[in-house]
Design a protein around this motif. Structure first.
Motif, PDB file in Angstrom:
ATOM      1  N   ARG A 168       0.827  -1.207   0.000  1.00  0.00           N
ATOM      2  CA  ARG A 168       0.000   0.000   0.000  1.00  0.00           C
ATOM      3  C   ARG A 168       0.862   1.258   0.000  1.00  0.00           C
ATOM      4  O   ARG A 168       0.463   2.290  -0.542  1.00  0.00           O
ATOM      5  N   THR A 183      -2.493  -0.475  -5.819  1.00  0.00           N
ATOM      6  CA  THR A 183      -3.707  -0.476  -5.003  1.00  0.00           C
ATOM      7  C   THR A 183      -3.974  -1.888  -4.544  1.00  0.00           C
ATOM      8  O   THR A 183      -4.184  -2.785  -5.367  1.00  0.00           O
ATOM      9  N   ALA A 193      -6.282  -4.506  -3.342  1.00  0.00           N
ATOM     10  CA  ALA A 193      -7.729  -4.714  -3.404  1.00  0.00           C
ATOM     11  C   ALA A 193      -8.066  -5.970  -2.621  1.00  0.00           C
ATOM     12  O   ALA A 193      -8.185  -7.061  -3.173  1.00  0.00           O
ATOM     13  N   ASP A 202     -12.446  -0.927   1.041  1.00  0.00           N
ATOM     14  CA  ASP A 202     -12.449   0.519   0.870  1.00  0.00           C
ATOM     15  C   ASP A 202     -13.019   0.870  -0.499  1.00  0.00           C
ATOM     16  O   ASP A 202     -12.961   0.075  -1.444  1.00  0.00           O
ATOM     17  N   ALA A 221     -11.702   2.897  -2.568  1.00  0.00           N
ATOM     18  CA  ALA A 221     -10.598   2.914  -3.533  1.00  0.00           C
ATOM     19  C   ALA A 221     -10.356   1.524  -4.108  1.00  0.00           C
ATOM     20  O   ALA A 221     -10.048   1.359  -5.302  1.00  0.00           O
ATOM     21  N   GLU A 222     -10.486   0.511  -3.270  1.00  0.00           N
ATOM     22  CA  GLU A 222     -10.315  -0.865  -3.740  1.00  0.00           C
ATOM     23  C   GLU A 222     -11.433  -1.260  -4.698  1.00  0.00           C
ATOM     24  O   GLU A 222     -11.208  -1.915  -5.714  1.00  0.00           O
ATOM     25  N   ALA A 265     -10.893   0.392  -8.006  1.00  0.00           N
ATOM     26  CA  ALA A 265      -9.780  -0.222  -8.733  1.00  0.00           C
ATOM     27  C   ALA A 265     -10.200  -1.490  -9.444  1.00  0.00           C
ATOM     28  O   ALA A 265      -9.664  -1.827 -10.501  1.00  0.00           O
ATOM     29  N   ALA A 291      -0.836   0.343 -11.636  1.00  0.00           N
ATOM     30  CA  ALA A 291      -1.270   1.365 -12.587  1.00  0.00           C
ATOM     31  C   ALA A 291      -0.587   1.224 -13.934  1.00  0.00           C
ATOM     32  O   ALA A 291      -1.179   1.511 -14.971  1.00  0.00           O
TER      33      ALA A 291
END
Length: 773
Positions: free
Chosen positions: A485, A491, A493, A513, A515-516, A519, A609
């Motif tokens: 992290r 990310t 997940a 989360d 964000a996960e 993603a 990414a």
């Protein structure tokens, strides 16, 4: 013996022209034998690498015997199982595009069998690396950060496939979570296994050498045959006149054939032996020579004595056969040869193989009622017949084109002279350009294959992949998720399922989360996720196995009876990757109802990414958890991937083109020397040397242009047939044929230079030019 000596005298005792022909033919045979032996040696390299790879492959014990889930495991049942709890796991990684195999081993004792090439197994905090990896650790931060352990030794060549292999044995604790699923190590020498982690198509990096051997055989043998046949017929007109002269002096046809065979065989044999000697000199020096990513040890490059004799003898026999068969008219009709009578008009039957090949291509591409596999066989036959038919049909095309040129009302003198020479001997000039024509045809098909393999793995689906990469981690040790992290571009997940009941029906909810979630899934237009909230989740999964739409109703409870707030918002989501968890409810990790709840993570996903983020993830995992593997595409080139296919095709086409150009150059130079007598006659009677040189160049350029146009057109027909079989637009395939046209243009310019330059620089006429036949 007198006849053999006479043949040798005719080869090397006929002035500079004879010496030049001898040098060209010998060098051609030497080059061909050298390339053929190198192609055969690639098979020996594959075998040696295969044996070393199997010798280091681990064997695992189970209940006092070896594993039954491998092929051939019963062969090892007579070996004693090593006592103790030594375990290892093979993990595949990549540094850049170079594959790296990391072998984590824990619990090694004094009784543990050591793999080939190692003096001892490493303890925790120690590693043993290959020499190439040791050098990379010293010079490259990507490798240095992967292996912070102390290097205690290097792997010997018995434990390596090639000098450039990246391999490391890493010592870990016996209770490392990454070893939990592994059985006890029983020894080494088992069947080849797939490593864990990076996506692969072959068990080990040695496998491509097998395909390289096959490809080189295909790309080498055919052009070498054309090359050798061309060399065997150098100075064909002059030699036929000499054979005819012997026949007119009373030598029998059989004796003339012996002289011809001796003349050709001695020269070809000398060149073949020279090629074998060159191979014997270069092979011991070849350790570390790269062919793309393929390397080898010099001791692996071995060709048995039997194969060596077969190649040398086969080369000599083929050259003799070509020379004797081609000299048959001179032995049967010596008077016509001595008078320089014009050759017979080429028969239209020469067009039959080419027509059959193109017709087969048309059937394969247009007739959709035939099954696809049968259409592919038709296309294969079309490729072979077309390649054979082009060289056979060239005399017909050249004769017809020369006739059209002679009918032009205001053709220049040099063009008429060129056309007259083509019609006088319609088979001579095509023989000059046949090798280059076949080379362009092979290069065209190879270029098409390269383009399709390298840029269009799936020709029907033209999808644009996401730049993000999905990786997966199983059995992570404590703290690894936190390290990942903290790494830029990554990310974590971790979306573990949480058991719930919805209206009394047992279901699972996703916990994670926002964000996960973002993603892993694309949310509907205008939708957003807020941490601390609970949502209904409508995951859209396409395909025949897609689940039915869930119904959202009823009270939601955790297994301990805690009531989850009823969601008021529904998130519509579609997976970003080909992995998706479906659940009717999403409970964000920050929701108050989950306070203090933390499920056990047995695995989690990792979204990188870009390629640099993938590299950073691999460094973190290798350095902090060497027995843990990343599952996914880490960017390494291994197995039979598109890059290797491109490499093999490029190497094969390079060899084909070199042999084709070499054959053309040898024939062009020899033809210029052979034509000096006729050119001298024209210059003596007052013809300008520039005009004679232009006519000489034109008589070679006309069949060359026809051959290259035929090769390009045939390649386009084959491409159109391929488009029909693959059910894609013809333009989609034709777009990839542009390099073929450029290559044909370059070959035309090269051929013109090789014809015209010698023709212009050899116009110095002497009495010897007029006297010698």
């Amino acid at each position: 013996m007198r006849l053999i000596l006479l043949g040798l005298r005719m080869s090397i005792g006929s002035g500079r022209g004879g010496m030049l022909r001898t040098a060209l033919m010998s060098s051609g045979a030497a080059l061909g034998v050298l390339i053929v032996l190198a192609a055969l040696a690639s098979g020996a390299v594959a075998k040696a690498q295969d044996e070393r790879a199997r010798g280091r492959s681990p064997v695992y014990a189970t209940e006092g015997d070896y594993s039954s889930d491998t092929d051939g495991g019963s062969r090892y049942t007579d070996r004693p199982v090593v006592a103790g709890a030594t375990r290892l796991i093979e993990i595949d990684d990549a540094i850049g595009h170079t594959p790296l195999r990391r072998i984590a081993i824990g619990g090694a004792t004094a009784d543990t069998e050591v793999p080939p090439g190692l003096a001892r197994l490493p303890a925790p905090g120690e590693i043993v690396v290959s020499p190439a990896l040791a050098e990379l650790i010293r010079t490259d931060a990507r490798a240095r950060e992967r292996f912070p352990q102390r290097i205690i030794g290097t792997i010997g060549r018995k434990g390596l496939i090639a000098p450039n292999e990246l391999r490391a044995y890493v010592g870990v604790a016996v209770d490392d979570p990454g070893l939990d699923e592994q059985r006890a190590l029983a020894g080494f020498g088992g069947p080849l296994r797939f490593g864990r982690g990076d996506e692969m198509s072959d068990p080990d990096v040695f496998s491509p050498a097998r395909y390289a051997a096959i490809a080189f055989a295909l790309f080498v043998l055919v052009p070498f045959g054309v090359f050798l046949a061309t060399c065997a017929r150098l100075s064909a007109t002059t030699r036929d006149r000499r054979i005819a002269g012997l026949r007119l002096l009373g030598v029998s046809a059989r004796q003339a054939a012996v002289v011809n065979a001796a003349e050709t065989g001695v020269v070809a044999g000398g060149g073949a032996v020279l090629g074998a000697v060159l191979y014997g000199v270069l092979a011991p020096l070849s350790t570390g020579w790269p062919v793309g990513r393929l390397q080898w040890y010099a001791s692996d490059v071995s060709v048995g004595v039997g194969w060596l004799i077969v190649v040398v003898a086969g080369t000599v026999a083929f050259a003799i056969a070509v020379g004797v068969l081609a000299g048959r008219p001179a032995r049967l009709d010596p008077l016509g040869v001595r008078r320089g009578a014009p050759a017979a008009r080429p028969t239209p039957w020469r067009l039959v193989p080419l027509v059959l090949g193109l017709a087969a291509a048309a059937v394969a591409g247009l007739y959709e009622r035939i099954p696809v596999d049968q259409r592919a066989l038709w296309l294969l036959g079309a490729v072979l017949f077309t390649g054979l038919g082009m060289s056979i049909a060239l005399p017909v095309f050249s004769y017809a084109a020369a006739g059209l040129v002679r009918r032009l009302p205001a053709a220049p003198v040099w063009l008429e002279l060129a056309a007259a020479r083509v019609r006088h001997s319609p088979g001579v000039a095509p023989r000059l350009v046949a090798s280059l024509t076949v080379a362009i045809y092979v290069a065209g098909l190879g270029s098409l294959s390269i383009a399709l393999v390298a840029t269009d793995r799936d020709l029907v689906r033209e999808a644009t992949p996401s730049s993000a990469t999905l990786l997966q981690i199983s059995s992570p040790p404590p703290g690894l998720a936190a390290d990942l992290r903290a790494t830029p571009g990554l990310t974590v997940a971790a979306l573990p399922p949480v058991p719930v009941t919805i209206g009394g029906v047992e279901k699972n909810a996703l916990m994670g989360d926002c964000a996960e979630v973002v993603a892993m899934y694309r949310l509907g237009a205008g939708q957003s996720c807020v941490d601390g909230q609970v949502y209904w989740l409508d995951v859209t999964v396409y395909g025949p196995g897609a689940p039915e739409k869930p119904s959202f109703s009823g009270e939601i409870k955790l297994t301990d009876g805690t009531v989850v707030p009823t969601p008021t918002v529904t998130l519509t989501a579609s997976p970003r990757f080909n992995v998706a968890q479906t659940a009717p409810v999403l409970i964000t990790r920050q929701a108050p109802v989950l306070a203090g709840f933390e499920p056990e993570w047995k695995s989690f996903d990792l979204v990188a990414a870009d390629a640099r983020a993938v590299e950073r993830a691999a460094r973190v995992v290798s350095a902090t958890a060497p027995a843990t593997y990343l599952q996914g595409d880490l960017g390494g080139y291994r197995g039979i991937d598109s890059n290797l296919l491109v490499l093999i095709l490029v190497c094969g086409l390079t060899v084909t083109f070199v042999l084709g150009v070499g054959s053309f150059a040898a024939a062009a130079i020899d033809r210029t020397m052979e034509r000096r007598r006729d050119n001298a006659t024209l210059i003596v009677v007052g013809t300008r040397p520039a005009l004679v040189a232009a006519g000489e160049a034109g008589s070679g350029a006309l069949p060359l242009a026809l051959g290259l146009v035929t090769a390009s057109a045939a390649t386009m027909v084959i491409a159109a047939s391929l488009a029909g079989i693959l059910n894609v637009r013809i333009g989609f395939v034709f777009d990839r044929l542009a390099p073929v046209l450029w290559l044909a243009g370059a070959a035309l310019l090269t051929g013109l230079v090789l014809i015209a330059v010698p023709a212009y620089v050899t116009q110095r006429i002497t009495a010897e030019s007029l006297r010698r036949p």
